[in-house]
Scaffold this active site. Structure first.
Site, PDB file in Angstrom:
ATOM      1  N   ASP A   5      22.352 -62.686  42.435  1.00 44.35           N
ATOM      2  CA  ASP A   5      22.910 -62.484  43.773  1.00 44.35           C
ATOM      3  C   ASP A   5      22.071 -63.222  44.813  1.00 44.35           C
ATOM      4  O   ASP A   5      21.049 -62.730  45.269  1.00 44.35           O
ATOM      5  CB  ASP A   5      22.957 -60.981  44.100  1.00 44.35           C
ATOM      6  CG  ASP A   5      23.547 -60.704  45.490  1.00 44.35           C
ATOM      7  OD1 ASP A   5      24.139 -61.640  46.085  1.00 44.35           O
ATOM      8  OD2 ASP A   5      23.417 -59.557  45.953  1.00 44.35           O
ATOM      9  N   LYS A  16      20.613 -64.804  51.162  1.00 41.39           N
ATOM     10  CA  LYS A  16      19.454 -63.913  51.287  1.00 41.39           C
ATOM     11  C   LYS A  16      18.215 -64.740  51.633  1.00 41.39           C
ATOM     12  O   LYS A  16      18.153 -65.922  51.314  1.00 41.39           O
ATOM     13  CB  LYS A  16      19.192 -63.218  49.937  1.00 41.39           C
ATOM     14  CG  LYS A  16      20.168 -62.107  49.599  1.00 41.39           C
ATOM     15  CD  LYS A  16      19.792 -61.462  48.273  1.00 41.39           C
ATOM     16  CE  LYS A  16      20.754 -60.355  47.901  1.00 41.39           C
ATOM     17  NZ  LYS A  16      20.730 -59.203  48.815  1.00 41.39           N
ATOM     18  N   ASP A  72      27.227 -61.286  51.081  1.00 38.61           N
ATOM     19  CA  ASP A  72      26.172 -60.602  50.324  1.00 38.61           C
ATOM     20  C   ASP A  72      26.573 -59.166  49.967  1.00 38.61           C
ATOM     21  O   ASP A  72      25.912 -58.517  49.170  1.00 38.61           O
ATOM     22  CB  ASP A  72      24.876 -60.611  51.150  1.00 38.61           C
ATOM     23  CG  ASP A  72      23.647 -60.281  50.312  1.00 38.61           C
ATOM     24  OD1 ASP A  72      23.767 -60.263  49.065  1.00 38.61           O
ATOM     25  OD2 ASP A  72      22.582 -60.053  50.908  1.00 38.61           O
ATOM     26  N   ARG A 111      30.667 -54.530  45.819  1.00 41.08           N
ATOM     27  CA  ARG A 111      31.865 -53.699  46.000  1.00 41.08           C
ATOM     28  C   ARG A 111      33.134 -54.499  45.718  1.00 41.08           C
ATOM     29  O   ARG A 111      34.148 -53.950  45.296  1.00 41.08           O
ATOM     30  CB  ARG A 111      31.852 -53.082  47.408  1.00 41.08           C
ATOM     31  CG  ARG A 111      31.911 -54.060  48.532  1.00 41.08           C
ATOM     32  CD  ARG A 111      31.403 -53.501  49.873  1.00 41.08           C
ATOM     33  NE  ARG A 111      29.942 -53.423  49.921  1.00 41.08           N
ATOM     34  CZ  ARG A 111      29.252 -52.927  50.938  1.00 41.08           C
ATOM     35  NH1 ARG A 111      29.872 -52.447  52.005  1.00 41.08           N
ATOM     36  NH2 ARG A 111      27.926 -52.903  50.908  1.00 41.08           N
TER      37      ARG A 111
HETATM   38  N1  BES Z   1      22.401 -56.573  45.378  1.00 44.70           N
HETATM   39  C1  BES Z   1      22.292 -56.207  46.745  1.00 44.70           C
HETATM   40  C2  BES Z   1      21.655 -54.845  46.955  1.00 44.70           C
HETATM   41  C3  BES Z   1      20.219 -54.695  46.553  1.00 44.70           C
HETATM   42  C4  BES Z   1      19.214 -54.961  47.454  1.00 44.70           C
HETATM   43  C5  BES Z   1      19.896 -54.225  45.309  1.00 44.70           C
HETATM   44  C6  BES Z   1      17.908 -54.780  47.090  1.00 44.70           C
HETATM   45  C7  BES Z   1      18.582 -54.039  44.942  1.00 44.70           C
HETATM   46  C8  BES Z   1      17.592 -54.311  45.845  1.00 44.70           C
HETATM   47  C9  BES Z   1      23.678 -56.185  47.400  1.00 44.70           C
HETATM   48  O1  BES Z   1      24.605 -57.067  46.884  1.00 44.70           O
HETATM   49  C10 BES Z   1      23.468 -56.541  48.836  1.00 44.70           C
HETATM   50  O2  BES Z   1      22.990 -57.594  49.088  1.00 44.70           O
HETATM   51  N2  BES Z   1      23.830 -55.620  49.713  1.00 44.70           N
HETATM   52  C11 BES Z   1      23.654 -55.809  51.090  1.00 44.70           C
HETATM   53  C12 BES Z   1      24.852 -55.215  51.788  1.00 44.70           C
HETATM   54  C13 BES Z   1      24.930 -55.530  53.245  1.00 44.70           C
HETATM   55  C14 BES Z   1      25.197 -57.008  53.439  1.00 44.70           C
HETATM   56  C15 BES Z   1      26.058 -54.707  53.853  1.00 44.70           C
HETATM   57  C16 BES Z   1      22.390 -55.081  51.532  1.00 44.70           C
HETATM   58  O3  BES Z   1      22.088 -54.029  50.990  1.00 44.70           O
HETATM   59  O4  BES Z   1      21.675 -55.628  52.363  1.00 44.70           O
HETATM   60 ZN    ZN Z   2      24.328 -57.583  44.859  1.00 41.92          ZN
HETATM   61 ZN    ZN Z   3      24.522 -58.992  47.741  1.00 46.45          ZN
END
Ligand code: BES
Ligand code: ZN
Ligand code: ZN
Length: 481
Positions: A251, A258, A328, A332
């Protein structure tokens, strides 16, 4: 690592371990008692003291292993500590004397063995220059106890341990090696256990209208896959329990890229899918008397000329449309189509999804509990109980229409992000919109649990295998017999 059970300790053994309960170190006799006192060893779960003794001409290595209050988790911790201590110590074999110290029953012995076995996992594939003395030496644990031969009962534990180890390997593998197609290949061996595998490719997913999952995948040169693993151990007519896993093999965030530092951690953004695959291995390996299906949505989230843009609107398999405001928030998008497909294909009464879904979850709970969201109180309670029993702990969070409102979109049916506040809850609300009426559903946000920066009770730092034992216990407790 081979675990054997015998009735009596082999007096010629040269490495012997003695499980000791907290506060019972004084009763050990002169030599071991002195060793305990000198090392301030008090029997706390997972503590170890070592001494040597001369037996005629033979030098013996003696270890005291703390098993705390003697609870199942304490015993596992003790067994794990013994493996951690000896794994690369040069010892190939250790004899554990459960006959000599304190009262124990067969469950105690099996729990100790389980801890020893779980702690043995490691991934050395890529270490071509490991010094000989750093290589694992321990290969056999021989446990002497007065409880007869436990090998038949041990077989089930071993199947579970193999499931956990499988998950740990999947989670730890680098993202150039583990991507959607190779994840599927790694699961093919489950067919040998009687698991039926079904794989959907891009073309089939397109035909099914999985626009959300495919939207995430479109920035990557690695084609996506949807993998279903079906175990039919129960009554032929019974609707299966379905486990669904987020399998983002890497990801980057996509166009909503990121930050660089720490991005490598996102190789384990397939931890939910890894847990589901490992749970299927455990459940099939011990021939559980239940019908269970594991479904994993496998994609890589990359920025690219063809990648999804913030502002794109995708149509999900359910027909609902999603305005993608942040690429990101991809997990979901993968899960929603996997949920729709699983419901259409299996008509399950129960769905449990697992996902490293939100960073916000890690902020809320740190690394002790995974977050639980559920539309059904019984399912929630059952999962919490299975989590306590397996030491894969869960803490429940709320769902409500007030949170649901936060993901309404002015241009589509919903958007894929809410405000910063309550980010784990709005992610769960998003998934809930894809769950059919009458389906008991739980979502486990395991973002803080799939990977550990420090050693845990039964694993070294790195991939934890979180979720496998939880799902297996849940099936054992609620869906067998
Ligand atoms: N894979 C990440 C979540 C994550 C972050 C898992 C750190 C493990 C450690 C997910 O896909 C993500 O990036 N989520 C975002 C959502 C936001 C953009 C609404 C997040 O948590 O920042
Ligand atoms: Zn993710
Ligand atoms: Zn993500």
């Amino acid at each position: 690592m081979d675990i054997q059970f015998v009735a009596q300790i082999d007096v010629s053994a040269d490495v012997v371990a003695f499980p000791v309960r907290k506060g019972e170190a004084e009763a050990l006799g002169a030599l071991l008692g002195a060793a305990a006192a000198q090392a301030r060893f008090d029997g706390s779960a997972g503590s170890i003291a070592e001494t040597a003794a001369l037996d005629g001409e033979q030098a013996k290595r003696l270890l005291l292993v703390g098993i705390g209050e003697g609870s199942e988790h304490d015993l596992e911790r003790g067994g794990a500590a013994l493996t951690a201590k000896l794994q690369t110590s040069g010892a190939t074999e250790v004899h554990v004397d459960f006959a000599g110290t304190g009262p124990s029953d067969a469950d105690d012995v099996l729990a100790f063995a389980m801890g020893a076995r779980l702690r043995n996992w490691r991934l050395d594939t890529y270490r071509t220059r490991l010094a000989d003395k750093a290589k694992p030496s321990l290969n056999t644990v021989i446990i002497a106890s007065p409880h007869g031969d436990l090998s038949a009962r041990w077989a089930a534990n071993e199947a579970i341990a193999e499931g956990v180890a499988f998950t740990q390997t999947l989670v730890a593998e680098p993202p150039n090696i583990l991507y959607p197609e190779s994840f599927v290949e790694r699961c093919q061996h489950l067919a040998d256990l009687g698991v039926e595998l079904e794989v959907l490719d891009e073309r089939q997913m397109k035909a099914l209208g999985m626009g959300a999952l495919l939207g995430v995948a479109q920035g990557s040169t690695r084609p996506p896959r949807l993998l279903a693993m079906r175990w039919n151990g129960g009554n032929p007519g019974d609707a299966p329990v379905v486990f669904i896993g987020k399998g983002v093999t890497f990801d980057t965030g996509g166009i909503s890229l990121k930050p660089g530092p720490g991005m490598d951690m996102m190789k384990w953004d397939m931890g939910g899918a890894g847990a589901v695959a490992g749970a299927m291995k455990a459940i099939a390996g011990r021939k559980a008397k239940a019908n269970v299906v594991g479904v994993v949505g496998l994609v890589e989230n990359m920025p690219d000329g063809n990648a999804m843009r913030p502002g794109d609107i995708v149509t999900t398999m359910s027909g609902q449309t999603v305005e993608v405001l942040n690429t990101d928030a991809e997990g979901r998008l993968v899960l929603c189509d996997a949920i729709s497909w699983a419901q259409k294909t299996y008509a399950p009464r129960v769905i449990v999804d697992l996902a490293t879904l939100t960073g916000a979850m890690v902020i809320s709970l740190g690394h002790e509990y995974a977050g639980l969201f559920a539309n059904d109180d019984t399912l929630a309670a059952d999962l919490i109980a299975a989590g306590e029993a397996s030491n894969n702990k869960l803490w429940r969070f709320p769902l409500s229409p007030a949170y649901d409102k936060l993901i309404d979109s002015p241009i589509a049916d919903m958007k894929n992000i809410g405000p910063r506040e309550g980010g784990s809850i709005t992610a769960a609300q998003f998934l809930k919109r894809f769950v059919d009426e009458g389906v008991a559903w739980a979502h486990l946000d395991i973002a803080g649990m799939a990977w550990a920066d420090k050693d845990g009770p039964v694993y070294a730092k790195g991939a934890t295998g979180y979720g496998v034992r939880l799902l297996d216990r849940y099936i054992a407790a609620k869906h067998e017999g």
